[in-house]
Write an enzyme that holds these catalytic residues in place. Structure first.
Site, PDB file in Angstrom:
ATOM      1  N   ASP A 458       0.823  -1.210   0.000  1.00  0.00           N
ATOM      2  CA  ASP A 458       0.000   0.000   0.000  1.00  0.00           C
ATOM      3  C   ASP A 458       0.853   1.254   0.000  1.00  0.00           C
ATOM      4  O   ASP A 458       0.467   2.285  -0.565  1.00  0.00           O
ATOM      5  CB  ASP A 458      -0.924   0.023   1.225  1.00  0.00           C
ATOM      6  CG  ASP A 458      -2.019  -1.029   1.123  1.00  0.00           C
ATOM      7  OD1 ASP A 458      -2.280  -1.511   0.008  1.00  0.00           O
ATOM      8  OD2 ASP A 458      -2.610  -1.367   2.164  1.00  0.00           O
ATOM      9  N   ASP A 471       1.024  -1.787   5.080  1.00  0.00           N
ATOM     10  CA  ASP A 471      -0.194  -2.414   4.580  1.00  0.00           C
ATOM     11  C   ASP A 471      -1.337  -1.999   5.507  1.00  0.00           C
ATOM     12  O   ASP A 471      -1.231  -2.129   6.734  1.00  0.00           O
ATOM     13  CB  ASP A 471      -0.049  -3.936   4.569  1.00  0.00           C
ATOM     14  CG  ASP A 471      -1.094  -4.613   3.690  1.00  0.00           C
ATOM     15  OD1 ASP A 471      -1.911  -3.900   3.091  1.00  0.00           O
ATOM     16  OD2 ASP A 471      -1.084  -5.847   3.609  1.00  0.00           O
ATOM     17  N   LYS A 473      -5.545  -2.158   6.563  1.00  0.00           N
ATOM     18  CA  LYS A 473      -6.692  -3.057   6.473  1.00  0.00           C
ATOM     19  C   LYS A 473      -7.889  -2.432   7.186  1.00  0.00           C
ATOM     20  O   LYS A 473      -7.883  -2.267   8.407  1.00  0.00           O
ATOM     21  CB  LYS A 473      -6.366  -4.418   7.118  1.00  0.00           C
ATOM     22  CG  LYS A 473      -5.211  -5.163   6.454  1.00  0.00           C
ATOM     23  CD  LYS A 473      -5.544  -5.555   5.024  1.00  0.00           C
ATOM     24  CE  LYS A 473      -4.382  -6.255   4.348  1.00  0.00           C
ATOM     25  NZ  LYS A 473      -4.652  -6.503   2.908  1.00  0.00           N
TER      26      LYS A 473
END
Length: 592
Positions: A458, A471, A473
Site C-alpha cells: 500500500d 499495509d 486493512k
C-alpha cells in the site's frame, strides 16, 4: 416523508443541459413544447408512461414527482437491466438530457442516474424548488429567468454566475483560489471543502498524490492516477472549478512534473482565479461597498451518507447544523450556542459544535471564530427544517464521543480524527490507505509514498535511518490472521531485500531512501482493531522473513502522530517498537 440529498453534485457539468432541465418545468419553454409535441411519444418506451406524461404536459402541469422526472432503470421486460445500455426511457429528464452518443448512435435518452444528477444540480443552484412534504419539484423565479433567456447570451451568463455566487461550495472554492498565490489542484481545494473527513467528503493530500504520480514510470498507471484516484471532496472541487471555468471565473492549466526516474510527465490539472472571478467574488462578499450576496442553502445540503448509513443519524446531523446556522443570527458565543441547541432538544459537547462550525466554514459559509466568540458574516436565505425529531444510532453517538475525546487530547486535523470511523469501513479501503499514508507524512514527519496497484504494498514510509513497508486493512469487526496476507507481506519484504527486476519489474522499492541501512527495514500493518489471532500473523511473518515489524491500531496511530508533533516521541525511535507485536505508544487510548 421522503428525505433526499441536495447541494453536492459530482458529475453534471453541461450548462446547456442544465438549462434544458429547468425548461422542463416551464410550459412556455422550447423543451417543454418539444416534449409535449413529439418527444414523449417518440422516445418513452412503455405505453402507460407515455399516456401519463403526455397527459401532464397537455394540461401544462409544471410540478412533477421525482419518479416523473428521474424515472427508474428497467429494460423492455420491465426488469432490472444487466447493463445500463439495456434500460429504456421512462421519465421526462431521461428524454431531455441526451447522451454524447445521441448523434452517432441515435440513442435519444439518458439513464436515471444522470437524470438525478442534473435534477440535484438545478435544485442546488436554486433554479428548481423541492417540496419535501410531497416529494415534488417546481420552478423558481430564478429558474423562470434562466428558462426564458437566449442560450449563450450575456443574460444567461449573468444568471448562472449569480446562482453560483449564492451557492456556498462555489464561493468556498473561489475563496481558496483568491487567498492563494499559486494555482491549486483539486486535492488542495478538496482538503478544505465540504464536511471535511466525513463519509462523502474524503480528500487526498496534494503532495502525497503528486509523489504517487512521480513514483511510477508507467504511462498507463500515471493516467489512472490522474483520472481515477480522487476523494469525494476532490471530485466536488474539480466539478465546481470546472463550472466556474466555463463562466470565465477560473482558469485551468495542466502542470508538468519530473518523475523519480527523471522523466517529464503530465501532472494534475490546476486552477487559479481570473480577474473577473476575483471581481465577482469580492462583490459577493460585500467589497467595494456592494451588498453581500445572500447564500442559498437547504436542510438537505447539510449532511450526506451512503445507502447503508443510518438515515436517522444523517438527518439528526442535518438538523443540528441547520439549527446552528439559524441560531448564529442571535447567539455570538460558543456557550450561548450550546445552550440554545440544548433548549432546542439537541444537547451537544463543545467539541462537536466547534467541529460543526469549522465544517460549515469549509462548506462555504463565512463564519468568524475567535476563542469563545463566533459570528456569521453571510446573509442566508430563509430555509425550512422538518418538524420531526431524529434519533441518532447508539453506535454513532459512541463514535462522536470517541472523536470528541481525540479532539480534546490531540492537536490533529479533523480529517485524521475521522480515521476512527474510516478504519472500520471496508468500503473505504482506499481512503484508509491514502489518509493513513498522509498522516505518516504530516503527523510523523516521515517521507511517505502511497503505492497501491498490483504487486506493490500500500505504501512505503521512511527517512534516511529506516524504512517501513506499509499495509492497511479496513475491517468492520477487526483484523485477524490471514495466511494469504502473510504470504503477500513476506513477498514484499523479499522484493525489497533482493531488488531483482526479473522477480518484480515494477521496482517499487526504489521509492525508499538510498541511505537506509540494509538491516533497518520493517513491516507494518495498520487497522482499526486487531483480533487475538493477529498475533500469530506477526510471529509467522517474522519467522519466515527474519525481519521485525508490528501492527498499529488506529487509536495508537493517532496518538503516536500527536506525540511526535508535540515532541513527546522521537520518530527515530519507531524501530524500537517493531517487536512483532501490536504496538502501543500511549495509554491514553479511549474505550468509549
Amino acid at each position: 416523508m421522503k428525505y433526499r440529498t441536495f447541494g453536492w453534485v459530482q458529475n453534471p457539468s453541461d450548462f446547456e443541459k442544465l438549462k434544458k432541465t429547468v425548461e422542463v418545468f416551464d410550459p412556455s419553454s422550447n423543451q417543454y413544447t418539444k416534449l409535449k409535441r413529439y418527444i414523449i411519444q417518440d422516445v418513452i418506451f412503455f405505453d402507460e408512461d407515455k399516456k401519463r406524461l403526455q397527459s401532464m404536459l397537455d394540461n401544462e402541469i409544471c410540478e412533477f414527482s421525482y419518479y416523473d422526472l428521474v424515472g427508474t432503470s428497467v429494460n423492455k421486460k420491465h426488469k432490472s437491466p444487466r447493463r445500463r445500455s439495456d434500460a429504456v426511457a421512462n421519465s421526462l429528464l431521461q428524454i431531455t438530457i441526451l447522451p454524447q452518443s445521441a448523434n452517432t448512435k441515435g440513442k435519444l435518452y439518458t439513464d436515471n442516474w444522470t437524470s438525478d444528477g442534473y435534477l440535484r444540480w438545478a435544485v442546488s443552484l436554486g433554479f428548481v424548488r423541492y417540496n419535501r412534504e410531497t416529494d415534488t419539484f417546481s420552478i423558481t423565479e430564478s429558474g423562470k429567468k434562466l428558462s426564458k433567456v437566449a442560450a449563450n447570451s450575456t443574460e444567461e451568463h449573468n444568471i448562472l454566475t449569480n446562482a453560483l455566487l449564492g451557492y456556498p461550495p462555489a464561493t468556498r472554492v473561489l475563496s481558496l483560489l483568491a487567498e492563494s498565490k499559486r494555482s491549486l489542484t483539486k486535492f488542495y481545494i478538496g482538503n478544505q471543502l465540504g464536511f471535511v473527513g466525513e463519509k462523502g467528503f474524503s480528500s487526498y493530500d496534494e503532495s502525497l498524490m503528486i509523489d504517487w504520480l512521480k513514483s511510477t514510470n508507467s504511462k498507463e498507471e500515471q493516467k489512472k492516477i490522474r483520472s481515477d484516484v480522487e476523494g469525494t471532496s476532490d471530485k466536488y472541487a474539480r466539478m465546481i472549478a470546472n463550472w466556474l471555468s466555463k463562466l470565465g471565473l477560473v482558469k485551468k492549466t495542466t502542470s508538468k512534473y519530473q518523475n523519480f526516474q527523471g522523466n517529464d510527465i503530465t501532472g494534475f490539472q490546476e486552477f487559479s482565479i481570473t480577474g473577473p472571478g476575483l471581481h465577482a467574488f469580492n462583490q459577493s462578499i460585500g467589497s467595494s461597498k456592494k451588498t453581500v450576496k445572500t447564500k442559498f442553502i437547504m436542510w438537505e445540503f447539510l449532511a450526506i451518507g451512503g445507502k447503508k448509513d443510518n438515515e436517522q443519524t444523517r438527518d439528526f446531523i442535518r438538523t443540528r447544523r441547520a439549527l446552528t446556522i439559524k441560531l448564529l443570527k442571535n447567539h455570538h458565543t460558543i456557550d450561548s450556542l450550546l445552550n440554545a441547541l440544548k433548549n432546542s432538544g439537541i444537547p451537544e459537547e463543545k467539541e462537536t459544535l466547534i467541529a460543526d462550525l469549522n465544517k460549515l466554514i469549509s462548506f462555504g459559509l463565512r463564519i468568524k471564530l475567535s476563542g469563545n466568540k463566533v459570528s456569521l458574516l453571510d446573509k442566508i436565505h430563509d430555509f425550512s427544517i422538518p418538524n420531526q425529531t431524529f434519533t441518532p444510532a447508539e453506535s454513532d453517538i459512541s463514535s462522536e464521543k470517541l472523536k470528541n475525546h481525540f479532539r480534546r487530547i490531540t492537536d490533529l486535523p479533523e480529517k485524521y480524527i475521522n480515521l476512527l470511523d474510516i478504519a472500520f469501513d471496508k468500503d473505504r479501503n482506499r481512503d484508509f490507505e491514502i489518509i493513513t499514508a498522509s498522516l505518516f507524512k504530516e503527523g510523523y514527519g516521515l517521507s511517505s509514498i502511497h503505492l497501491g496497484g498490483q504487486n506493490k504494498p500500500d505504501g512505503v514510509i521512511y527517512n534516511d535511518n529506516f524504512g517501513i513497508i506499509l499495509d492497511t486493512k479496513a475491517y468492520g469487526k477487526g483484523y485477524g490472521k490471514y495466511i494469504s496476507q502473510i504470504d503477500e507481506m513476506v513477498r514484499y519484504i523479499q522484493d525489497n531485500q533482493e531488488r531483482d527486476t526479473f522477480r518484480n519489474p515494477n521496482r517499487w522499492w526504489e521509492n525508499f531512501s538510498e541511505f537506509i541501512p540494509k538491516d533497518s527495514y520493517y513491516y507494518l500493518w495498520v487497522s482499526g482493531k486487531f483480533l487475538p489471532t493477529f498475533t500469530e500473523q506477526l510471529k509467522q511473518t517474522n519467522h519466515r522473513s527474519h525481519v521485525n515489524g508490528g501492527g498499529l491500531e488506529v487509536q495508537q496511530l493517532l496518538l503516536g502522530a500527536d506525540a511526535v508533533m508535540k515532541g513527546n516521541l522521537d520518530v527515530n525511535d519507531l524501530p524500537k517498537y517493531m517487536k512483532n507485536e501490536v504496538i502501543r505508544f500511549s495509554s491514553s487510548e479511549s474505550k468509549i
